[in-house]
Design a protein around this motif. Structure first.
Motif, mmCIF file in Angstrom:
data_model
loop_
_atom_site.group_PDB
_atom_site.id
_atom_site.type_symbol
_atom_site.label_atom_id
_atom_site.label_comp_id
_atom_site.label_asym_id
_atom_site.label_seq_id
_atom_site.Cartn_x
_atom_site.Cartn_y
_atom_site.Cartn_z
ATOM 1 N N PRO A 1 0.836 -1.211 0.000
ATOM 2 C CA PRO A 1 0.000 0.000 0.000
ATOM 3 C C PRO A 1 0.867 1.256 0.000
ATOM 4 O O PRO A 1 1.771 1.388 0.823
ATOM 5 C CB PRO A 1 -0.790 -0.125 1.307
ATOM 6 N N GLY A 2 0.621 2.111 -0.969
ATOM 7 C CA GLY A 2 1.387 3.352 -1.068
ATOM 8 C C GLY A 2 2.745 3.183 -1.713
ATOM 9 O O GLY A 2 3.474 4.143 -1.900
ATOM 10 N N GLY A 3 3.103 1.931 -2.067
ATOM 11 C CA GLY A 3 4.424 1.681 -2.637
ATOM 12 C C GLY A 3 4.467 1.965 -4.129
ATOM 13 O O GLY A 3 3.437 2.053 -4.788
ATOM 14 N N GLN A 4 5.687 2.114 -4.648
ATOM 15 C CA GLN A 4 5.883 2.378 -6.073
ATOM 16 C C GLN A 4 6.513 1.176 -6.778
ATOM 17 O O GLN A 4 6.365 0.998 -7.966
ATOM 18 C CB GLN A 4 6.803 3.594 -6.263
ATOM 19 N N MET A 5 7.260 0.374 -6.027
ATOM 20 C CA MET A 5 7.985 -0.738 -6.622
ATOM 21 C C MET A 5 7.056 -1.932 -6.849
ATOM 22 O O MET A 5 6.048 -2.070 -6.155
ATOM 23 C CB MET A 5 9.117 -1.191 -5.682
ATOM 24 N N PRO A 6 7.402 -2.797 -7.839
ATOM 25 C CA PRO A 6 6.595 -4.014 -8.002
ATOM 26 C C PRO A 6 6.919 -5.021 -6.911
ATOM 27 O O PRO A 6 7.646 -5.981 -7.122
ATOM 28 C CB PRO A 6 7.001 -4.535 -9.386
ATOM 29 N N GLU A 7 6.402 -4.787 -5.714
ATOM 30 C CA GLU A 7 6.626 -5.726 -4.611
ATOM 31 C C GLU A 7 5.460 -5.661 -3.644
ATOM 32 O O GLU A 7 4.740 -4.665 -3.580
ATOM 33 C CB GLU A 7 7.947 -5.414 -3.896
ATOM 34 N N SER A 8 5.294 -6.762 -2.876
ATOM 35 C CA SER A 8 4.181 -6.827 -1.932
ATOM 36 C C SER A 8 4.592 -6.144 -0.628
ATOM 37 O O SER A 8 5.729 -5.717 -0.466
ATOM 38 C CB SER A 8 3.825 -8.281 -1.647
ATOM 39 N N ALA A 9 3.630 -6.061 0.298
ATOM 40 C CA ALA A 9 3.947 -5.571 1.633
ATOM 41 C C ALA A 9 4.866 -6.585 2.310
ATOM 42 O O ALA A 9 4.953 -7.731 1.887
ATOM 43 C CB ALA A 9 2.663 -5.393 2.445
ATOM 44 N N ASP A 10 5.575 -6.140 3.370
ATOM 45 C CA ASP A 10 6.443 -7.066 4.105
ATOM 46 C C ASP A 10 5.600 -8.140 4.780
ATOM 47 O O ASP A 10 4.496 -7.884 5.225
ATOM 48 C CB ASP A 10 7.239 -6.309 5.170
ATOM 49 N N PHE A 11 6.179 -9.362 4.852
ATOM 50 C CA PHE A 11 5.506 -10.426 5.572
ATOM 51 C C PHE A 11 5.438 -10.039 7.045
ATOM 52 O O PHE A 11 6.369 -9.408 7.561
ATOM 53 C CB PHE A 11 6.276 -11.751 5.438
ATOM 54 N N PRO A 12 4.362 -10.441 7.742
ATOM 55 C CA PRO A 12 4.260 -10.108 9.164
ATOM 56 C C PRO A 12 5.401 -10.754 9.963
ATOM 57 O O PRO A 12 5.955 -11.784 9.562
ATOM 58 C CB PRO A 12 2.910 -10.710 9.573
ATOM 59 N N GLU A 13 5.722 -10.122 11.068
ATOM 60 C CA GLU A 13 6.778 -10.603 11.967
ATOM 61 C C GLU A 13 6.576 -12.093 12.285
ATOM 62 O O GLU A 13 5.464 -12.516 12.590
ATOM 63 C CB GLU A 13 6.726 -9.781 13.265
ATOM 64 N N GLY A 14 7.621 -12.864 12.234
ATOM 65 C CA GLY A 14 7.536 -14.266 12.638
ATOM 66 C C GLY A 14 7.213 -15.208 11.493
ATOM 67 O O GLY A 14 7.518 -16.397 11.571
ATOM 68 N N ALA A 15 6.613 -14.711 10.416
ATOM 69 C CA ALA A 15 6.314 -15.573 9.277
ATOM 70 C C ALA A 15 7.551 -15.650 8.385
ATOM 71 O O ALA A 15 7.593 -15.071 7.302
ATOM 72 C CB ALA A 15 5.119 -15.033 8.500
ATOM 73 N N SER A 16 8.568 -16.366 8.874
ATOM 74 C CA SER A 16 9.799 -16.475 8.096
ATOM 75 C C SER A 16 10.532 -17.741 8.519
ATOM 76 O O SER A 16 10.206 -18.346 9.533
ATOM 77 C CB SER A 16 10.699 -15.254 8.348
ATOM 78 N N LEU A 17 11.492 -18.137 7.682
ATOM 79 C CA LEU A 17 12.325 -19.286 8.023
ATOM 80 C C LEU A 17 13.624 -18.772 8.627
ATOM 81 O O LEU A 17 14.227 -17.834 8.114
ATOM 82 C CB LEU A 17 12.590 -20.134 6.777
#
Lengths: 371, 323
Positions: A170-186
């Protein structure tokens, strides 16, 4: 097949020939580097140092290798069923999409659940993207090489659309999604090393590497230790015999391609869930294509694929460092070297195999003559 | 009359876009009719686009560009031939390898020679194959219907497009009316028979590769010096693969292949026209979806309309004399 009928010793087939192929590819690359006015030997030493010289470099090398294990396994399982999956690139993109959707859908419930669902989502979307070309090949006879290539283009457009549209930050210019929520990572592996009291420099290598290795074991078990794997390989080697034995060739084609797509789709675990923590346009960066080289270099065997993936990981990481040190050598040149490795390892197999076989046969006969 | 004007413009761009496709598809056709599968058409096109643009930029002559483009393409065709014919290697892997290697090598060389971030300098009009305007095209332009047909569709293309119009019947004639063509078709169907007749399978297949090299070279040349004005990274954009699909759709025959290419060209022209246009009922289609159109069409065509197809029987299989 006159010369090929004689068997080479295992070590010659598994180590000597790949090494010769690699040497030839490096030789040609060295000539190009020399023609660009740089010292090829210096380039090689910079490359090796950049890939293994310090802990962070090693972390990056294994991080890239993780991608290649996934895509290499993907190519090889399709190949064992007699098909060329050139769609790893698109399947990885869709896998990344499935992963991202799962993360955003489930992270409200629990980050752990989100990670599990993300892994499933990546595999599922990758498999689904491979299903269509596989179905069309099996039921309509459309050339799978061309359809999978078309599906790469379609996937790339689809992702481009979603990342400047509904999925854009939201509000971004680059072709990318929002950051994944905290903790949802390997978790990065250096943190895990830390838990066991061993310090290792920070780097991008993460739990995906372990998942990739488990996948390699899984592929090995499936192909060589189950009835299903046996049937799959028979379909690849002799579809007529398989059909005569009552194995459905079209069903096998579809299942093998879906496993292949799932593996390619899981590449996103490493890139997105392990490192970037968001969906990026074009995050696959040709890793799907390199999977072809990895599979051929590794003789389509999981152990070989892991070793070849490590080689390409080193080439990527070392190449990036090299590009930093030598301005005339760019990422593009590393792509060319990959192409040459594919050419020598995958297509010019007989170039060294026939002479080496001849030499071995000669040694064998002299030994027998002496005895 | 607006519809008619649109149609004229669409037809005009269809011819333009289809030119490299037709040439490349014919290259693939000649190879496969001779028994060699060439998925490396893409790489050959890209290599010759680069060689042509680089040479035209240095010499200022598009003809020097064409010579370099064809030369580069023939070299790669011979490499693919060496792998596929002499080394009996995997032809799909070889083609992919060539595509990947060229995608890396071309921008590297462009960067090394011109320092413009992997591109060649913009070519001026004298270094390009610019459009040829037929006599009286300007004065006839206002004549209803015929004027538009003559001045928009027939006139105003570059010379390679006109050459292509001649090349299609030429390839068909070569394939079906000459002794070489007969032998070439035989070598793609039944190389043992050709070999038994005392004709060299190897030589015939290498000849096919050279012809394909010339055709791909022209296609690359028109990309960078006719349609475009210089080499850009990845400028072949999958056209080599689309050409292969067109060839399959055209059942390995020159005229149906030409028609398939025109269809692809038309869809591509249409997607260009659709960008930013609001359609009745649907509204404006996002540009990413219009870009997908040719690829989706390829999949649909291969799946639905080709029917049971028979590729040249020996295509993709290396010929081994000693068995």
């Amino acid at each position: 097949m006159a010369a090929g009928a004689k068997k080479l010793p295992f070590w010659a087939d598994a180590i000597l020939l790949p090494a010769l192929n690699l040497l030839a590819a490096f030789l040609v690359s060295g000539i190009v580097i020399w023609a660009l006015g740089e010292d090829p030997f210096l380039a090689l030493s910079l490359l090796i140092d950049g890939a293994f010289g310090f802990e962070e470099a090693i972390s990056y090398t294994f991080y890239y290798a993780t991608n290649f294990i996934f895509t290499g396994l993907a190519v090889s399982i399709a190949f064992h069923a007699g098909h060329f999956n050139i769609g790893g690139e698109g399947q990885a993109m869709l896998g990344g999409l499935g992963l991202t959707l799962a993360v955003f859908l489930f992270s409200g419930l629990s980050p752990f659940l989100a990670v599990i669902m993300a892994i499933i989502g990546a595999a599922l979307f990758g498999a689904a993207w491979a299903y269509v070309p596989a179905y069309l090949q099996a039921k309509r006879g459309s050339h799978i090489v061309i359809t999978t290539i078309m599906f790469n283009f379609i996937a790339s457009s689809l992702l481009a659309y979603l990342l400047v549209g509904p999925l854009q930050r939201p509000g971004g210019q680059m072709p990318e999604s929002a950051d994944f929520p905290e903790g949802a990572s390997l978790m990065p592996l250096h943190e895990i090393f830390g838990m066991f009291g061993k310090t290792f420099e920070d780097g991008p290598m993460n739990v995906s590497l372990i998942i990739a290795l488990l996948c390699a074991v899984g592929v090995w078990f499936l192909l060589w230790r189950t009835r299903f794997g046996y049937e799959l390989r028979v379909v690849g080697q002799n579809p007529n015999a398989a059909a005569f034995a009552g194995v459905s060739v079209s069903k096998m084609t579809i299942i093998a391609m879906m496993i292949s797509g799932a593996l390619a789709g899981m590449m996103g675990l490493n890139e997105l869930l392990g490192q970037q923590h968001r969906l990026l346009g074009g995050f696959t960066l040709g890793y799907g294509f390199v999977g072809i080289a990895v599979a051929f270099m590794g003789r389509n065997h999981p152990v070989g694929i892991i070793l070849a993936a490590l080689l390409f990981g080193a080439l990527y990481q070392g190449g990036a460092e090299l590009a930093f040190e030598m301005p005339t050598i760019t990422r593009d040149l590393i792509i060319m070297i990959q192409g040459l490795v594919i050419l020598f390892a995958g297509a010019l197999e007989h170039l060294f195999r026939d002479p080496v076989t001849k030499i071995f046969t000669k040694i064998q006969t002299t030994k027998e003559g002496a005895a | 009359m607006e519809f008619f004007a649109d149609l004229v413009l669409l037809t005009d761009s269809t011819f333009r876009i289809a030119t490299p496709l037709v040439l490349t598809a014919l290259a693939g056709l000649v190879c496969e009719r001779g028994g060699v599968v060439d998925i490396g058409l893409e790489g050959k096109m890209l290599a010759s686009a680069f060689a042509a643009a680089a040479s035209a930029a240095v010499t200022g002559s598009p003809w020097a560009g064409m010579a370099a483009g064809i030369g580069a393409s023939i070299l790669l065709a011979l490499l693919h031939g060496y792998v596929s014919i002499s080394q009996r290697g995997n032809q799909i892997v070889s083609g992919m390898a060539i595509n990947i290697a060229v995608a890396g090598l071309a921008p590297t060389l462009a960067n090394f020679w011109f320092q413009k971030g992997g591109q060649t300098p913009l070519l001026g009009d004298e270094a390009r194959f610019s459009t040829i305007t037929f006599p009286f095209a300007e004065s006839l332009a206002d004549v209803p219907v015929i004027g538009a047909l003559y001045s928009e569709i027939l006139s105003g293309h570059n010379i390679i497009t006109y050459m292509t119009i001649v090349i299609v019947p030429l390839v068909a004639w070569m394939l079906y009316k000459t002794r070489f063509g007969l032998r070439l078709r035989a070598v793609g169907e039944n190389p043992e028979a050709v070999d038994t007749a005392g004709i060299s399978v190897t030589l015939l297949r290498y000849q096919a590769m050279v012809i394909a090299g010339v055709l791909c070279g022209l296609a690359g040349t028109v990309l960078s010096t006719g349609l475009g004005a210089g080499f850009i990274r990845d400028m072949s954009a999958g056209k080599g693969y689309l050409a292969l699909a067109a060839m399959i759709f055209g059942k390995w025959k020159p005229v149906p292949t030409l028609l398939a290419c025109l269809l692809f060209g038309f869809v591509d022209a249409l997607q260009g026209r659709l960008q930013g246009v609001a359609l009745p009922l649907i509204g404006e289609i996002p540009v990413q979806f219009t870009i997908m159109l040719p690829y989706v069409l390829t999949v649909i065509i291969l799946a639905g309309f080709v029917g049971k197809i028979q590729a040249p029987r020996a295509s993709g299989i290396p010929y081994e004399k000693d068995h």
